[in-house]
Design a protein around this motif. Structure first.
Motif, short mmCIF file in Angstrom:
data_model
loop_
_atom_site.label_atom_id
_atom_site.label_comp_id
_atom_site.label_asym_id
_atom_site.label_seq_id
_atom_site.Cartn_x
_atom_site.Cartn_y
_atom_site.Cartn_z
N PRO A 120 0.81 -1.23 0.00
CA PRO A 120 0.00 0.00 0.00
C PRO A 120 0.84 1.28 0.00
N PHE A 121 1.98 1.26 0.71
CA PHE A 121 2.85 2.44 0.72
C PHE A 121 3.33 2.77 -0.69
N ARG A 122 3.78 1.74 -1.40
CA ARG A 122 4.30 1.98 -2.76
C ARG A 122 3.20 2.47 -3.70
N VAL A 123 1.99 1.97 -3.49
CA VAL A 123 0.87 2.43 -4.32
C VAL A 123 0.61 3.91 -4.06
N PHE B 219 11.92 4.68 -0.74
CA PHE B 219 12.11 3.91 0.49
C PHE B 219 10.90 4.02 1.40
N ARG B 220 10.55 2.90 2.04
CA ARG B 220 9.48 2.92 3.03
C ARG B 220 10.06 3.36 4.36
N THR B 221 9.27 4.03 5.17
CA THR B 221 9.71 4.50 6.47
C THR B 221 10.23 3.36 7.32
N VAL B 222 9.52 2.24 7.35
CA VAL B 222 9.92 1.10 8.17
C VAL B 222 11.31 0.59 7.75
N ASP B 223 11.61 0.63 6.45
CA ASP B 223 12.92 0.19 5.97
C ASP B 223 14.02 1.17 6.38
N LEU B 224 13.73 2.47 6.33
CA LEU B 224 14.72 3.46 6.73
C LEU B 224 15.00 3.39 8.23
N VAL B 225 13.98 3.13 9.03
CA VAL B 225 14.17 2.96 10.47
C VAL B 225 15.03 1.73 10.74
N ALA B 226 14.76 0.64 10.04
CA ALA B 226 15.57 -0.57 10.20
C ALA B 226 17.01 -0.33 9.80
N LEU B 227 17.24 0.42 8.73
CA LEU B 227 18.59 0.76 8.31
C LEU B 227 19.28 1.62 9.36
N ALA B 228 18.59 2.60 9.89
CA ALA B 228 19.18 3.44 10.95
C ALA B 228 19.56 2.61 12.16
#
Length: 54
Positions: free
Chosen positions: A26-29, A37-46
């Motif tokens: 849904p985010f990508r849509v 980048f999705r927020t959840v992925d950026l938080v995981a990267l941080a």
């Protein structure tokens, strides 16, 4: 995972996300290509970076 038989009849697999079997994220849509980048992925990267530098 999606399983299939290759030309030699061996069972192979690929991630279901690489196919149209799984519904679009849904985010990508909603982002419609404007945000790579999705927020959840950026938080995981941080979090990963924090653990590696600590």
């Amino acid at each position: 995972m999606v399983f299939y038989l290759d030309e030699q009849g061996r069972r192979r697999s690929i991630p279901a996300a690489w196919t149209d079997v799984v519904a679009d994220d849904p985010f990508r849509v909603m982002a419609a290509g404007r945000c790579p980048f999705r927020t959840v992925d950026l938080v995981a990267l941080a979090d990963l970076i924090d653990r590696r530098t600590s």
